[in-house]
Structure formats: C-alpha cells, structure tokens
Design a protein around this motif. Structure first.
Motif, PDB file in Angstrom:
ATOM      1  N   LEU A  51       0.847  -1.205   0.000  1.00  0.00           N
ATOM      2  CA  LEU A  51       0.000   0.000   0.000  1.00  0.00           C
ATOM      3  C   LEU A  51       0.881   1.255   0.000  1.00  0.00           C
ATOM      4  CD1 LEU A  51      -2.629  -1.175   2.629  1.00  0.00           C
ATOM      5  CD2 LEU A  51      -2.984  -0.895   0.150  1.00  0.00           C
ATOM      6  N   PRO A  52       0.426   2.314  -0.687  1.00  0.00           N
ATOM      7  CA  PRO A  52       1.274   3.509  -0.829  1.00  0.00           C
ATOM      8  C   PRO A  52       1.734   4.098   0.509  1.00  0.00           C
ATOM      9  CG  PRO A  52      -0.746   3.706  -2.131  1.00  0.00           C
ATOM     10  CD  PRO A  52      -0.842   2.418  -1.403  1.00  0.00           C
ATOM     11  N   GLU A  53       0.920   3.959   1.584  1.00  0.00           N
ATOM     12  CA  GLU A  53       1.324   4.600   2.847  1.00  0.00           C
ATOM     13  C   GLU A  53       2.575   3.965   3.473  1.00  0.00           C
ATOM     14  OE1 GLU A  53      -1.777   3.346   2.268  1.00  0.00           O
ATOM     15  OE2 GLU A  53      -2.640   2.427   4.055  1.00  0.00           O
ATOM     16  N   PHE A  54       2.987   2.806   2.973  1.00  0.00           N
ATOM     17  CA  PHE A  54       4.193   2.172   3.505  1.00  0.00           C
ATOM     18  C   PHE A  54       5.424   2.498   2.656  1.00  0.00           C
ATOM     19  CE2 PHE A  54       0.699  -0.517   4.995  1.00  0.00           C
ATOM     20  CZ  PHE A  54       0.978  -0.553   6.354  1.00  0.00           C
ATOM     21  N   ILE A  55       5.207   3.284   1.597  1.00  0.00           N
ATOM     22  CA  ILE A  55       6.305   3.510   0.650  1.00  0.00           C
ATOM     23  C   ILE A  55       6.807   4.942   0.703  1.00  0.00           C
ATOM     24  CG2 ILE A  55       7.007   3.316  -1.773  1.00  0.00           C
ATOM     25  CD1 ILE A  55       4.661   1.440  -2.245  1.00  0.00           C
ATOM     26  N   GLY A  56       8.120   5.093   0.829  1.00  0.00           N
ATOM     27  CA  GLY A  56       8.763   6.399   0.672  1.00  0.00           C
ATOM     28  C   GLY A  56       9.482   6.383  -0.663  1.00  0.00           C
ATOM     29  N   SER A  57       9.746   7.565  -1.197  1.00  0.00           N
ATOM     30  CA  SER A  57      10.347   7.572  -2.529  1.00  0.00           C
ATOM     31  C   SER A  57      11.301   8.756  -2.675  1.00  0.00           C
ATOM     32  CB  SER A  57       9.213   7.656  -3.547  1.00  0.00           C
ATOM     33  OG  SER A  57       9.680   8.146  -4.772  1.00  0.00           O
ATOM     34  N   THR A  58      12.436   8.515  -3.304  1.00  0.00           N
ATOM     35  CA  THR A  58      13.359   9.644  -3.520  1.00  0.00           C
ATOM     36  C   THR A  58      12.812  10.536  -4.637  1.00  0.00           C
ATOM     37  OG1 THR A  58      14.659   8.226  -4.961  1.00  0.00           O
ATOM     38  CG2 THR A  58      15.500   8.549  -2.749  1.00  0.00           C
ATOM     39  N   ASP A  76      13.108 -13.144   4.224  1.00  0.00           N
ATOM     40  CA  ASP A  76      11.983 -13.901   4.766  1.00  0.00           C
ATOM     41  C   ASP A  76      11.640 -13.529   6.204  1.00  0.00           C
ATOM     42  OD1 ASP A  76      11.083 -15.197   2.563  1.00  0.00           O
ATOM     43  OD2 ASP A  76      12.317 -16.981   2.839  1.00  0.00           O
ATOM     44  N   VAL A  77      12.361 -12.566   6.769  1.00  0.00           N
ATOM     45  CA  VAL A  77      11.988 -12.090   8.113  1.00  0.00           C
ATOM     46  C   VAL A  77      10.991 -10.928   8.023  1.00  0.00           C
ATOM     47  CG1 VAL A  77      14.163 -12.818   9.139  1.00  0.00           C
ATOM     48  CG2 VAL A  77      13.954 -10.484   8.262  1.00  0.00           C
ATOM     49  N   PHE A  78      10.766 -10.406   6.825  1.00  0.00           N
ATOM     50  CA  PHE A  78       9.854  -9.251   6.710  1.00  0.00           C
ATOM     51  C   PHE A  78       8.473  -9.520   7.343  1.00  0.00           C
ATOM     52  CE2 PHE A  78      11.984  -7.377   2.583  1.00  0.00           C
ATOM     53  CZ  PHE A  78      13.150  -7.193   3.301  1.00  0.00           C
ATOM     54  N   PRO A  79       7.905 -10.723   7.153  1.00  0.00           N
ATOM     55  CA  PRO A  79       6.584 -10.948   7.745  1.00  0.00           C
ATOM     56  C   PRO A  79       6.553 -10.782   9.269  1.00  0.00           C
ATOM     57  CG  PRO A  79       7.076 -12.662   6.143  1.00  0.00           C
ATOM     58  CD  PRO A  79       8.328 -11.863   6.309  1.00  0.00           C
ATOM     59  N   PHE A  80       7.712 -10.844   9.925  1.00  0.00           N
ATOM     60  CA  PHE A  80       7.724 -10.720  11.394  1.00  0.00           C
ATOM     61  C   PHE A  80       7.845  -9.271  11.855  1.00  0.00           C
ATOM     62  CE2 PHE A  80       9.881 -14.835  10.394  1.00  0.00           C
ATOM     63  CZ  PHE A  80       8.786 -15.637  10.714  1.00  0.00           C
ATOM     64  N   SER A  81       7.994  -8.371  10.895  1.00  0.00           N
ATOM     65  CA  SER A  81       8.178  -6.962  11.241  1.00  0.00           C
ATOM     66  C   SER A  81       6.869  -6.362  11.739  1.00  0.00           C
ATOM     67  CB  SER A  81       8.655  -6.228   9.983  1.00  0.00           C
ATOM     68  OG  SER A  81       8.364  -4.867  10.068  1.00  0.00           O
ATOM     69  N   ARG A  82       6.982  -5.435  12.697  1.00  0.00           N
ATOM     70  CA  ARG A  82       5.766  -4.735  13.167  1.00  0.00           C
ATOM     71  C   ARG A  82       5.552  -3.443  12.408  1.00  0.00           C
ATOM     72  NH1 ARG A  82       7.952  -6.153  18.039  1.00  0.00           N
ATOM     73  NH2 ARG A  82       7.047  -8.069  18.838  1.00  0.00           N
ATOM     74  N   ASN A  83       6.638  -2.896  11.898  1.00  0.00           N
ATOM     75  CA  ASN A  83       6.511  -1.662  11.134  1.00  0.00           C
ATOM     76  C   ASN A  83       7.474  -1.698   9.951  1.00  0.00           C
ATOM     77  OD1 ASN A  83       5.970   0.846  10.205  1.00  0.00           O
ATOM     78  ND2 ASN A  83       6.716   1.951  12.002  1.00  0.00           N
ATOM     79  N   PHE A  84       6.976  -2.248   8.869  1.00  0.00           N
ATOM     80  CA  PHE A  84       7.809  -2.467   7.682  1.00  0.00           C
ATOM     81  C   PHE A  84       7.605  -1.324   6.705  1.00  0.00           C
ATOM     82  CE2 PHE A  84       8.064  -4.216   3.337  1.00  0.00           C
ATOM     83  CZ  PHE A  84       9.386  -4.629   3.340  1.00  0.00           C
ATOM     84  N   VAL A  85       8.695  -0.829   6.127  1.00  0.00           N
ATOM     85  CA  VAL A  85       8.562   0.238   5.126  1.00  0.00           C
ATOM     86  C   VAL A  85       9.347  -0.117   3.859  1.00  0.00           C
ATOM     87  CG1 VAL A  85       8.167   2.164   6.727  1.00  0.00           C
ATOM     88  CG2 VAL A  85      10.518   1.491   6.146  1.00  0.00           C
ATOM     89  N   VAL A  86       8.929   0.510   2.791  1.00  0.00           N
ATOM     90  CA  VAL A  86       9.596   0.306   1.499  1.00  0.00           C
ATOM     91  C   VAL A  86      10.146   1.655   1.057  1.00  0.00           C
ATOM     92  CG1 VAL A  86       9.173  -0.275  -0.931  1.00  0.00           C
ATOM     93  CG2 VAL A  86       8.074  -1.595   0.873  1.00  0.00           C
ATOM     94  N   PHE A  87      11.326   1.661   0.482  1.00  0.00           N
ATOM     95  CA  PHE A  87      11.919   2.916   0.029  1.00  0.00           C
ATOM     96  C   PHE A  87      12.289   2.771  -1.438  1.00  0.00           C
ATOM     97  CE2 PHE A  87      15.322   6.277   0.283  1.00  0.00           C
ATOM     98  CZ  PHE A  87      14.441   7.306   0.564  1.00  0.00           C
TER      99      PHE A  87
END
Ligand SMILES: CC(=O)N[C@H]1[C@@H](OP(=O)(O)OP(=O)(O)OC[C@H]2O[C@@H](n3ccc(=O)[nH]c3=O)[C@H](O)[C@@H]2O)O[C@H](CO)[C@@H](O)[C@@H]1O
Length: 502
Positions: A72-79, A384-395
């Motif tokens: 979802l866009p709210e998890f994505i930051g972008s340069t 494969d640890v990403f699913p265990f994250s509580r606050n995951f972000v994409v850049f």
C-alpha cells in the motif's frame, strides 16, 4: 569431536550409512579431516534435513500468487516523489545517527558467484574502471566518506562498523584480500568478518551427496543463514557493545550501493520502522529481481524464481507493472528486530529449494561432473523475516543512481562487468556535469550529456570520481565548475589537489 563409532551410529539412524562407504580407502589425514567435518554436522537433524529436501523438491512450489497484492502507498517512501526538504530532513537524520555511531553496515558475501563464473569472491572483482578498483575497495571508500561527511557536519569522530558475512568458500580469500590491501585504510577492528553455516547437498531420493571419498558436498545455507550466523558469531553482542542500533544489510554485487545510505536510514528511523527494503521499479516482467509485496496481507518478497509469470506480467491502467517494486537486496533492520528474529523467528524461516548440478563421487569411487541437475540445496532468504516486522517500510529509489548489479559474465544481455562499469561512469559523468563541468572526448569535442543508462549501453564519457572525493555527487562544484575536462577523467584525491592548485 565424536568418535567414528558415534558418527557411524548417527549416520545409520539418519539412513545415511553410505557416507562412510570409502572410509577404508582414506589416509590417516583424510580420516581425521572427514571425522572432524562429520562431527561438526548437525547429525541429529540430518534425517529431517534430507527427507525435507527430497520432499520439498518433489512437491510443486506453493502457489502464493492468489493471495498477492502490491504494497500500500502509505508504507512507501520515494526519492523521486518526495520534495527536496523532505529528502534533506531524512538525510540529516541519517547523518546524525551515523555521527553518533548508531549505524553499521552488513555485507552478505557468502555466495559463490556461480553465474559470474569466477573462482574467487565477487567483491574482489574489478569491472575495468579507469581506477582498477574492485567492488570491495569501492564499498570501503564509501564507508570512509560517509564517516567523514558525518564528522564534518557534527564534529564527531564516528565509526560505521563493517560486518561481512562470508562462507567456507569466501572467508579465507576475503580475509587475505583485505589484509593485502590494508583494509583499504579502514581500521581492521572495525571490519568484522564472520562465517555462515554450510549444509549438505542432497540427492532427489534424500541421500547426502559425497563430493569426494572423504568429503560431503556442502553449500552455504542461503543469505537468510545470516540470522543463525549472527547468533553463532555473537555479532549482535558486538553491535550492542558499539552502540549500533541500525543496520544496513546489502548484497555484494551492486556497484552503485550507497553504504549506510543516510537518506534510507533517515527515512526508516523517521518512520519508526524496524525493518525496511529499498526497491527500484522493475524493468520488465521477467527481470530477475524479487518483488516486494503483500501475501495474505503480510509484507514479504516473492522471489523471481517463485513468482508465476502471469502475475509478474500484470499491468495497471496506465500500463505500469502491478508488481513493480523490485527488491535490490538493500535492507534496513533495527538491532532490536534482529535480536527478536534470532530469538524467536529464525526457526520458522522458510526453506527454499535450489536444484543444482553438484559434482559427486559415484558408488565405484569415480569423480562425476554431472551435466544435468542432480542435487538439492536448501536455502533461507534474508528477506523472509519481513513478515515478522511490526513496522515495515519500502523505500523506492532511482535505478540509475542506486542499482546496477554484477551477476553475469560479459556476453550476457545484462548485469555484466560492462553494464556495471557503464552505470558507474554514467553516474559520475552526470555528477561532473551537474557540478558545471564540460567533458571532452579524445578529439577535444564536448561530449553530449549521457543518456539515461539502461544497462546495455555504454556511457559516452569515461568519468570516474573516487568515493573518497564524493559520496553522492556532493562537494564537486567547488572543484569542477566551469572546467573543461578531457576524458578519460579520474577524479581522485591527487587530482583534487592539482585542481585546487590551479
Ligand atoms: C534471496 C535474495 O536475497 N534474493 C535477491 C538477490 O537475488 P540473487 O539471486 O541475485 O542473489 P545472489 O545469489 O546474488 O545473493 C545475494 C547476496 O547474498 C549473498 N549470499 C548468497 C547465498 C548465501 O548462501 N550467502 C550469501 O551471503 C551473495 O553473496 C550476495 O551478496 O538479489 C536481487 C537483486 O540483486 C534481488 O532482487 C533478489 O530478491
């Protein structure tokens, strides 16, 4: 160390007695070496490993694609989509954290580089830049520079420790290379090498493969072996002792990698993320990069070898790929998250199956180099640890600035020494021009601005700027503005002095 009798019993229990079939033929030294190797194996878990590998290879891979959705866009930051003030604030945050010794980098360097076809670690590869620098040297110099930038801004004397995960294949040559090159000027105690585990390769009917009469065919346990290796080698304790809270984990072969990238670190820290992934827009559906997405509502990477082609090809209303977030193997983790993974989740990490050609010794003792795949290697993946994250972000970053991997030998269509070299030279030409320089060819003609490098084309100008001079294009204007520079042009520290003397 276990006795021969103990090893024999364990192997029998695991249904793997054939491992010792050539024991009578081995010399005293070979026996000692083999017994040591076998004692170090997880003999209790051997049967499960072999059965599991055979079963996993026989069953069709789980089809995830039904449950897959984009991030979802709210998890994505972008340069590209952020304004200059926002980017500057992320950069400042990252630089601040670096200056306070809270940031480390971790290189995944245990892979065998089979596709590139070299017998030595990929980091030692020289892609043919005018400076002749290897990937390791470029990375080391970027660490130097980012420390210097943080120190200049905050009056600190900071350290970005460099953790390097190697394997049985890469540890010795990597250590030797670093020693020979005096750790590229870094303090040796801040370069921490450690080894990931190796696990046996297995036949399709669940038998351990003998590489020779007195040696099992072993393979590194995948880059997700990181989490066990962090515990085995007390790396998290080392991070804690140094006060490192944030780790930038990256793969060895991306010539444009921004070590401890302050913008990425700053973005992740500002968002309170425990885990983050840098992505670039995928070029085409079959590009061999994993896709960062959600599966059943949970963030994860679907690897290029595991995505269904129909899913990869899906396009949105504007013609863009729906699954376009290409993983560039640049991850952010907090130490607290890594600690939790190591304590609680490591055992739950999925095992991925890789079917490979594994050289072996047959029942008659002949050495065989198979011409078709005969063995199963089980691997864990770092993401494969990403699913265990509580606050995951994409850049999301710009490919031309941050991603040009070296995967294949020259002759292949992409990701070769030629494309890696071209990407770096094109980037440095852009920096020189942005700083106000004109670049000239051998005949004194001004070279046109380099087109956006697509990976296949060569840059029009041979312009290389040492990371010791500039980390991301900063500080060049005072040196290059209004200058007309014949190419090839190499801006290193010596050349800086000459330019300053003009
Ligand atoms: C599993 C994984 O991360 N896959 C990513 C990796 O794919 P790709 O298949 O290219 O991954 P590689 O085999 O190059 O391995 C990535 C990194 O992990 C290291 N390594 C590998 C195996 C091992 O046992 N130990 C180890 O340390 C390698 O040395 C390398 O630095 O990079 C691509 C970008 O370039 C991404 O799009 C892929 O999603």
């Amino acid at each position: 160390m276990l006795s021969l009798q103990e090893v024999k019993l364990c192997l029998e229990d695991a249904g793997q007695s054939h491992v010792l079939q050539f024991w009578p033929e081995l010399s005293k030294e070979e026996r000692a070496r083999f017994l040591l190797e076998l004692s170090q194996l997880d003999l209790k878990g051997l049967q499960d490993h072999c059965d599991g590998a055979a079963k996993a290879a026989a069953s069709p891979s789980t089809k995830l694609d039904g449950n897959i959705e984009p991030v979802l866009p709210e998890f994505i930051g972008s340069t590209q989509k952020s304004d200059t003030n926002t980017l500057a604030s992320w950069e400042s945050e990252g630089i601040l954290q670096i200056s306070q010794n809270r940031v480390g980098v971790l290189l995944l360097a245990g892979g065998q580089g089979t596709r590139l076809g070299v017998q030595y670690p990929k980091g030692m590869y020289d892609v043919g830049l005018p400076s002749g620098k290897t990937l390791y040297q470029i990375q080391a110099e970027r660490i130097h520079k980012i420390q210097e930038l943080a120190d200049l801004k905050h009056g600190s004397k900071c350290t970005v420790p460099w953790y390097i995960m190697t394997s049985e294949f890469t540890l010795d040559p990597t250590e030797k290379f670093f020693k020979e090159h005096h750790y590229f000027g870094l303090e040796p105690s801040n370069v921490i090498m450690f080894e990931q585990r190796m696990i046996p390769a297995v036949t399709f009917d669940g038998k351990v493969i003998l590489q020779s009469k007195g040696k099992i065919a072993m393979a590194p346990d995948g880059n997700g072996g990181l989490y066990r290796a962090l515990v085995d080698n007390k790396v998290l304790e080392d991070m804690e002792r140094r006060g490192v809270e944030y780790l930038h984990v990256y793969c060895v072969d991306n010539i444009l990698v921004k070590m401890a990238d302050p913008v990425f670190i700053g973005f992740c820290v500002s968002k309170g993320a425990d885990c983050g992934a840098k992505v670039v827009e995928k070029r085409h559906p079959s590009e061999p990069v994993g896709v960062v997405c959600r599966v059943g509502g949970v963030h994860q990477v679907v690897e290029y070898s595991e995505i269904q082609p129909e899913t990869a090809k899906l396009r949105g209303p504007g013609g863009e790929l729906v699954y376009s977030a290409g993983n560039i193997c640049n991850h952010f983790f907090t130490r607290a998250f890594l600690h939790e993974v190591a304590q609680k989740f490591e055992v739950q990490l999925k095992q991925h199956v890789a079917i490979k050609k594994v050289p072996f010794v047959d029942g008659c003792g002949n050495q065989v180099k198979p011409d078709k795949p005969n063995g199963i290697k089980m691997e864990k993946f770092v993401f494969d640890v990403f699913p265990f994250s509580r606050n995951f972000v994409v850049f999301e970053v710009v490919r031309e600035d941050e991603f040009s991997p070296l995967k294949n030998a020259d002759g292949a269509a992409m990701d070769t020494p030629t494309t890696a070299r071209a990407s770096l030279l094109a980037q440095h030409s852009r920096w020189a021009r942005a700083a106000g320089a004109a670049l000239l060819d051998q005949h004194g003609n001004t070279l046109p601005p380099t087109a956006r490098v697509t990976g296949e084309s060569s840059p029009s100008a041979q312009c290389e700027i040492s990371p010791l001079v500039s980390y991301f294009g900063e500080g060049l204007e005072r040196l290059l503005k209004g200058k007309t520079l014949p190419t090839p042009f190499l801006l290193d520290e010596k050349r800086v002095k000459e330019l300053q003397a003009l």
